[in-house]
Design a protein around this motif. Structure first.
Motif, PDB file in Angstrom:
ATOM      1  N   VAL A   8       0.864  -1.177   0.000  1.00 23.66           N
ATOM      2  CA  VAL A   8       0.000   0.000   0.000  1.00 23.66           C
ATOM      3  C   VAL A   8       0.903   1.230   0.000  1.00 23.66           C
ATOM      4  CG1 VAL A   8      -0.187  -0.125   2.525  1.00 23.66           C
ATOM      5  CG2 VAL A   8      -1.839   1.217   1.220  1.00 23.66           C
ATOM      6  N   ALA A   9       0.602   2.182  -0.870  1.00 24.19           N
ATOM      7  CA  ALA A   9       1.376   3.416  -0.981  1.00 24.19           C
ATOM      8  C   ALA A   9       0.597   4.568  -0.359  1.00 24.19           C
ATOM      9  CB  ALA A   9       1.704   3.712  -2.441  1.00 24.19           C
ATOM     10  N   PHE A  10       1.324   5.521   0.196  1.00 18.95           N
ATOM     11  CA  PHE A  10       0.703   6.663   0.868  1.00 18.95           C
ATOM     12  C   PHE A  10       1.104   7.955   0.166  1.00 18.95           C
ATOM     13  CE2 PHE A  10       1.741   3.522   4.273  1.00 18.95           C
ATOM     14  CZ  PHE A  10       0.451   3.057   4.460  1.00 18.95           C
ATOM     15  N   GLU A  11       0.124   8.697  -0.253  1.00 19.96           N
ATOM     16  CA  GLU A  11       0.356   9.981  -0.911  1.00 19.96           C
ATOM     17  C   GLU A  11      -0.672  10.991  -0.385  1.00 19.96           C
ATOM     18  OE1 GLU A  11       2.108  12.826  -2.812  1.00 19.96           O
ATOM     19  OE2 GLU A  11       2.872  10.773  -2.944  1.00 19.96           O
ATOM     20  N   PRO A  12      -0.273  11.941   0.439  1.00 21.50           N
ATOM     21  CA  PRO A  12       1.099  12.255   0.839  1.00 21.50           C
ATOM     22  C   PRO A  12       1.614  11.251   1.878  1.00 21.50           C
ATOM     23  CG  PRO A  12      -0.423  13.689   1.971  1.00 21.50           C
ATOM     24  CD  PRO A  12      -1.247  12.894   1.001  1.00 21.50           C
ATOM     25  N   PRO A  13       2.923  11.217   2.118  1.00 21.24           N
ATOM     26  CA  PRO A  13       3.473  10.296   3.117  1.00 21.24           C
ATOM     27  C   PRO A  13       2.906  10.555   4.511  1.00 21.24           C
ATOM     28  CG  PRO A  13       5.208  11.201   1.717  1.00 21.24           C
ATOM     29  CD  PRO A  13       3.974  11.983   1.410  1.00 21.24           C
TER      30      PRO A  13
END
Length: 508
Positions: free
Chosen positions: A240-245
């Motif tokens: 899972v990627a987070f945008e924004p961090p």
């Protein structure tokens, strides 16, 4: 008709073991099974280490040789990376065994067989595997033998239109996998496959076995095996990627919960569970955090989130925290769920598992260990400690005879540091073990440790002599163990070491 290309990664068990251990590939190394060399690399062979050699002989030829344990599962697991990379160049690979794979030759795409072999070799070398050899022929067996005849990072292309027959007839008979057939052919004076091919077909199978008969058919242009591409394994890793961090551990864990549930559900559809998982956390401006977690049973989604939270806490405490951009769950070990079905009377309390795992997350994976039994002669040798949740993999076999070991029952308490003891006979002289294994007198009095009172010996058994590391300079260590029972009812395991006595353990 499409030709067959075979990729052979020579000495693959050694290469896989060195890769997983993080050791340089140029070191002399050998893989051992039952204390005999199963495979060795070129650096080890330069010292005379060869297949079938005893471990002691191999180490005498090269004391610096890396001793690696045989592990078929490891060999297959590491080779999976090679298969995945080859499938990107030419779909439809056919794994033959770890280190050996076949595929349809992409000669038309690359403009020739030599060019295709060079492209495949470059791909494999890019993974850090230097000893790769390529063989190309009309059918599978011939292409495999061509690969074994090729030089380092070279391609051996057997000519088409009858070239396979001439190539195979010149090969020595030891390329057959049946050792009995090879021995029989050599005793009959047949040293090449050409001699085998000239024998009557009806007699070959009855006399030399099915494999020799099949090779004879291949030489005559029959019995070729087709190349059937494998079905690529499903992608079991979840990320899972987070945008924004995200810079909060709680926010990361909350956002990764759905990915953890999907990870467990994906394995469940294959009727599998994960017992060892690698959690990768990518952060801004700092090195990624990677840690492999083991579970004594299997990971649930809650377990995965707990480990993620503890890993993030550990990274912050180590001064390596940062905003998280991606979290990835990778199954290191997945097994059928039936293996970890709950027993009739239950198992370890889940709260205990989670509490211990949290301690491991804070102090390190090896901070909590569990005792297990292994083979050995002394009580201390039989003890081994493995990190909680790990499956023991390098233990000594308890089923071996272990000459010199004491008979059951085993001591109830093994001393961390043996106590200096004294054993005397009726005349008050110290009992010693003679060179031929006898004793100078019957034990009559015994003091388990300095400062403790003397006890009269009610009964005793022994000695059980053991000569340890006798091949080392100085002759090694020679000890003899005794079981002593005092008149007070207490029983001890005493050891005579060279010229003095030690108390190693006690019995209930």
């Amino acid at each position: 008709m499409s030709r067959v290309l075979v990729v052979w990664c020579a000495d693959w068990p050694v290469a896989a073991a060195l890769s997983e251990a993080g050791l340089p590939r140029h070191l002399p190394a050998a893989v051992f099974a039952q204390n005999r060399v199963q495979a060795s690399n070129q650096a080890a062979r330069e010292f005379g280490i060869k297949r079938g050699m005893r471990r002691r002989d191999a180490q005498s030829r090269c004391p610096e040789v890396q001793v690696l344990a045989a592990d078929d599962a490891r060999d297959a697991r590491v080779f999976e990376e090679v298969l995945a990379r080859l499938e990107e160049l030419r779909p439809g690979v056919m794994p033959l065994r770890p280190g050996l794979v076949a595929l349809r030759s992409p000669a038309r795409f690359y403009g020739g067989e030599t060019e295709a072999g060079a492209a495949i070799a470059e791909c494999v070398v890019g993974l850090g595997i230097w000893d790769v050899r390529i063989g190309i022929a009309d059918e599978l067996f011939t292409a495999e033998q061509a690969a074994r005849s090729a030089g380092l990072q070279e391609t051996y292309a057997v000519p088409a239109e009858g070239g396979s027959t001439a190539f195979l007839r010149a090969l020595p008979v030891h390329v057959l996998e049946d050792a009995n057939a090879v021995s029989l052919l050599q005793r009959l004076g047949l040293t090449t496959l050409g001699g085998l091919a000239d024998l009557p077909g009806a007699d070959v199978k009855a006399r030399f076995g099915a494999q020799a008969a099949w090779v004879r058919r291949v030489i005559h242009g029959e019995g070729a095996r087709p190349v059937t591409g494998r079905t690529p394994p499903p992608e079991l890793a979840t990320e899972v990627a987070f945008e924004p961090p995200l810079d909060s551990a709680e926010a990361v864990c909350f956002s990764a919960r759905q990915a953890a549930e999907g990870f467990v559900k994906g394995l469940a559809t294959r009727q599998e569970v994960c017992t060892e998982v690698r959690i990768e956390v990518a952060m801004d401006d700092v090195a990624d955090s990677r840690r492999t977690w083991a579970h004594p049973r299997w990971f649930s989604a809650v377990d995965l989130i707990d480990r993620l939270h503890w890993q993030l806490a550990g990274a912050v405490s180590a001064g390596g925290g940062g905003a998280v951009t991606r979290v990835r769950f990778v199954p290191e070990v997945a097994v059928p769920e039936a293996v970890h079905a709950d027993g009739l009377w239950g198992g370890t309390d889940e709260r205990v598992d989670r509490g211990i795992a949290r301690v491991q997350g804070l102090l390190g994976h090896e901070a909590v260990v569990a005792p297990v039994l292994q083979g050995g002669r002394s009580p201390r040798d039989r003890q081994a400690y493995v990190p909680w949740g790990d499956r023991p993999s390098t233990l000594r076999d308890r089923a071996l005879p272990w000459p010199g070991s004491i008979p059951p029952p085993a001591p109830a308490r093994v001393l961390a540091d043996p106590w200096p003891a004294e054993v005397c006979d009726q005349a008050g002289r110290q009992v010693v073990v003679l060179p031929r294994g006898g004793v100078s007198g019957d034990p009559a009095r015994y003091r388990p440790a300095a400062g403790q009172p003397w006890q009269r010996v009610a009964s005793w058994a022994g000695p059980w002599p053991v000569t340890e590391a006798w091949w080392e300079p100085g002759g090694g260590r020679r000890v003899a163990r005794f079981q002593l029972v005092g008149v007070d009812g207490r029983a001890w395991l005493a050891t005579f070491d060279t010229d003095h006595w030690l108390t190693e353990a006690s019995y209930d």
